[in-house]
Design a protein around this motif. Sequence first.
Motif, PDB file in Angstrom:
ATOM      1  N   UNK A   1       0.843  -1.208   0.227  1.00 52.61           N
ATOM      2  CA  UNK A   1      -0.094   0.305   0.114  1.00 52.61           C
ATOM      3  C   UNK A   1       0.942   1.168   0.187  1.00 52.61           C
ATOM      4  N   UNK A   2       0.984   1.799  -1.261  1.00 47.69           N
ATOM      5  CA  UNK A   2       1.978   2.993  -1.163  1.00 47.69           C
ATOM      6  C   UNK A   2       1.197   4.040  -0.910  1.00 47.69           C
ATOM      7  N   UNK A   3       1.466   4.891   0.055  1.00 44.61           N
ATOM      8  CA  UNK A   3       0.933   6.067   0.671  1.00 44.61           C
ATOM      9  C   UNK A   3       0.977   7.302   0.110  1.00 44.61           C
ATOM     10  N   UNK A   4       2.328   7.395  -0.605  1.00 41.56           N
ATOM     11  CA  UNK A   4       2.277   8.813  -1.173  1.00 41.56           C
ATOM     12  C   UNK A   4       3.659   8.556  -2.140  1.00 41.56           C
TER      13      UNK A   4
ATOM     14  N   UNK B   1      -2.487  -6.312   3.843  1.00 39.09           N
ATOM     15  CA  UNK B   1      -2.127  -5.016   3.276  1.00 39.09           C
ATOM     16  C   UNK B   1      -1.095  -4.421   3.867  1.00 39.09           C
ATOM     17  N   UNK B   2       0.280  -4.032   3.631  1.00 36.83           N
ATOM     18  CA  UNK B   2       1.373  -3.569   4.397  1.00 36.83           C
ATOM     19  C   UNK B   2       1.697  -2.311   3.621  1.00 36.83           C
ATOM     20  N   UNK B   3       1.860  -1.371   4.459  1.00 39.29           N
ATOM     21  CA  UNK B   3       1.943   0.194   3.735  1.00 39.29           C
ATOM     22  C   UNK B   3       3.582   0.233   3.430  1.00 39.29           C
TER      23      UNK B   3
ATOM     24  N   UNK C   1       9.483  -3.150   1.253  1.00 35.46           N
ATOM     25  CA  UNK C   1       8.960  -2.554   2.339  1.00 35.46           C
ATOM     26  C   UNK C   1      10.177  -1.985   3.382  1.00 35.46           C
ATOM     27  N   UNK C   2      10.026  -1.126   3.947  1.00 34.20           N
ATOM     28  CA  UNK C   2      10.733  -0.564   5.229  1.00 34.20           C
ATOM     29  C   UNK C   2      11.116  -1.685   5.981  1.00 34.20           C
ATOM     30  N   UNK C   3      12.173  -1.593   7.027  1.00 32.38           N
ATOM     31  CA  UNK C   3      12.783  -2.610   7.935  1.00 32.38           C
ATOM     32  C   UNK C   3      11.720  -3.034   8.833  1.00 32.38           C
ATOM     33  N   UNK C   4      10.972  -2.267   9.473  1.00 33.96           N
ATOM     34  CA  UNK C   4       9.813  -2.424  10.350  1.00 33.96           C
ATOM     35  C   UNK C   4       8.743  -3.606  10.021  1.00 33.96           C
ATOM     36  N   UNK C   5       8.233  -2.988   8.694  1.00 34.32           N
ATOM     37  CA  UNK C   5       7.206  -3.731   7.930  1.00 34.32           C
ATOM     38  C   UNK C   5       7.626  -5.051   7.601  1.00 34.32           C
ATOM     39  N   UNK C   6       8.833  -5.049   6.984  1.00 32.86           N
ATOM     40  CA  UNK C   6       9.393  -6.275   6.545  1.00 32.86           C
ATOM     41  C   UNK C   6       9.529  -7.190   7.548  1.00 32.86           C
ATOM     42  N   UNK C   7       9.978  -6.876   8.873  1.00 32.29           N
ATOM     43  CA  UNK C   7       9.969  -7.962   9.692  1.00 32.29           C
ATOM     44  C   UNK C   7       8.523  -8.349  10.342  1.00 32.29           C
TER      45      UNK C   7
END
Length: 547
Positions: free
Chosen positions: A135-138, A172-174, A184-190
């Motif tokens: 989910x691409x926010x911007x 769904x992951x931002x 994904x960023x480090x936090x969302x990947x984890x």
Amino acid sequence: MQSGAAPSLTTTSFLCDQKELYGLCAMLSRWLWRAVRASPSVIIPSRVPRCHGHLMPLMARDRLHVPRSRTVWSSTPCWQDRPPGYWDGNEREDWIAMEEEDLLGDEEDDDENELLVSQAPTLQGAQYIIIVQPDVKWGPSKPRDTTADLMLSEAIALVRSVPDWVVVNSLIVSTKTPNNKYIFGKGNLQYLTEQIKYYPHATAIFLNVERISSSTEKVLEAEWGTKVFDRYTVVLNIFRLTARTREAKLQIALAEIPLLRSNLKNETAHLDQQGGGSRYIMGSGETFLEVQQRLLKEREQRIKKALEKLRKKRKLIRSQRKKREFPIISVIGYTNSGKTTLIKALTNDPRLQPRDQLFATLDVTAHGGLLPFRLPVIYVDTIGFLSQLPHNLIESFSATLEDIIHSDLLIHVRDLSHPEYVNQKKSVLAVLSGLNIPQRLLDSMIEVHNKTDIVPNRESDEGGFRVSALIGSGLEELKKRIETAVLESTGRIITAIRVNLESPQLSWLYKEATVLEVNVLPEDGSADVVVIITSAAYGKYKKLFDT
């Protein structure tokens, strides 16, 4: 031979019996032909038309007054005991299917048969899939006309269209950086890694993005401990399962080439770590990577060559249709919008078996039908479109999609019941813009808003025809609009012509036009004939008969 022994059946005696049988058949045929010629109740044209080698039925004099679309002189085929010239597209053996089977048929070719075997890993058997929707926010990569929920729904539909594939979970992951190596960023990947651990029986992750690089695929598979598919891989696998004809299978083989190149990079990177990927092979002067790249290049060239042969055959089919002057109507639309169901409703073709799934139709097929004024037309069923469909995949099917360019009319079928039917239209128009469709076709394109039986109260865009192809509502108005558009696009006119029954005028019109009505005037020895005729044919008629 001993007395009482059964006579032996030798090859010579069998051949003699065959010759006698052929002679009897020929004699019987000549006798029947003389009987027909001696009968005063039939009209025998100077050249007896044939339909796939068989004599077509003749038309009695006392039936000339019956309004009919075409008769014995028509290029429309007659079958079995049907009236001459009658054609409703219902025959399983209709000439359209036969001409395409003859030209695009699966003739045996060992070289091409080898190309039809998929080289990419086939995702067969039961698969337990976790779907991950970024989910691409911007930023520039953010979708403007849709939402992550809607994209996830389509991803679920894609997975469920494959037999034995099961969705075990969907997420769904931002993300802020959809184009970096990890997506994904480090936090969302984890977070994703922890979620995937709850499903040890999952066999694959479907990351719903158009395409992931080989390096991204490698790091994510290492992180999650299972196979990772992108949209390209899943759609290509659906295509493999759906393809029936040689042409479709060759196009899929061509679309596999980018995937094979990507897999090759991963394999050689693994070999390099073991010291084997960069070594020369058997003193050939080529490394393993160079040999594989060369073989892939050769395979790609052979597939393109085979497709070019089929492209020429399709061109021949189009030229044959052009000679017959049957209008061509291409039915296009987003996948699972109801294109095949609509064509079945318009033609009553029993060969069509619509299915409620994505990409149920992959092979372009043609189906004969009649418009309200009994004008024969050909409806072409095309492959469905999809959003975020990789360019390579569209390019691979360019030979098939050429049929759209050479149509007389386009019908765009839209699924009114779908929550994204507005965005689906944008996706279809985006694909059409890349196919160099003539502007006249885009301007005259008819929009059909299908599946009104599901959402009867939903408003639709202005100018579209609201129909339900499944239950048949709204089809009569649509047929009238199709007929008007076909007459305009093909330069046909409806006119009344008075003919002399002693001249060949009437037979000429039956052959070169669509006869709607014949009113015989016995006192004048003439008839008033209402026809649908092209401007060119009408000019030829006036010049030939000096009218």
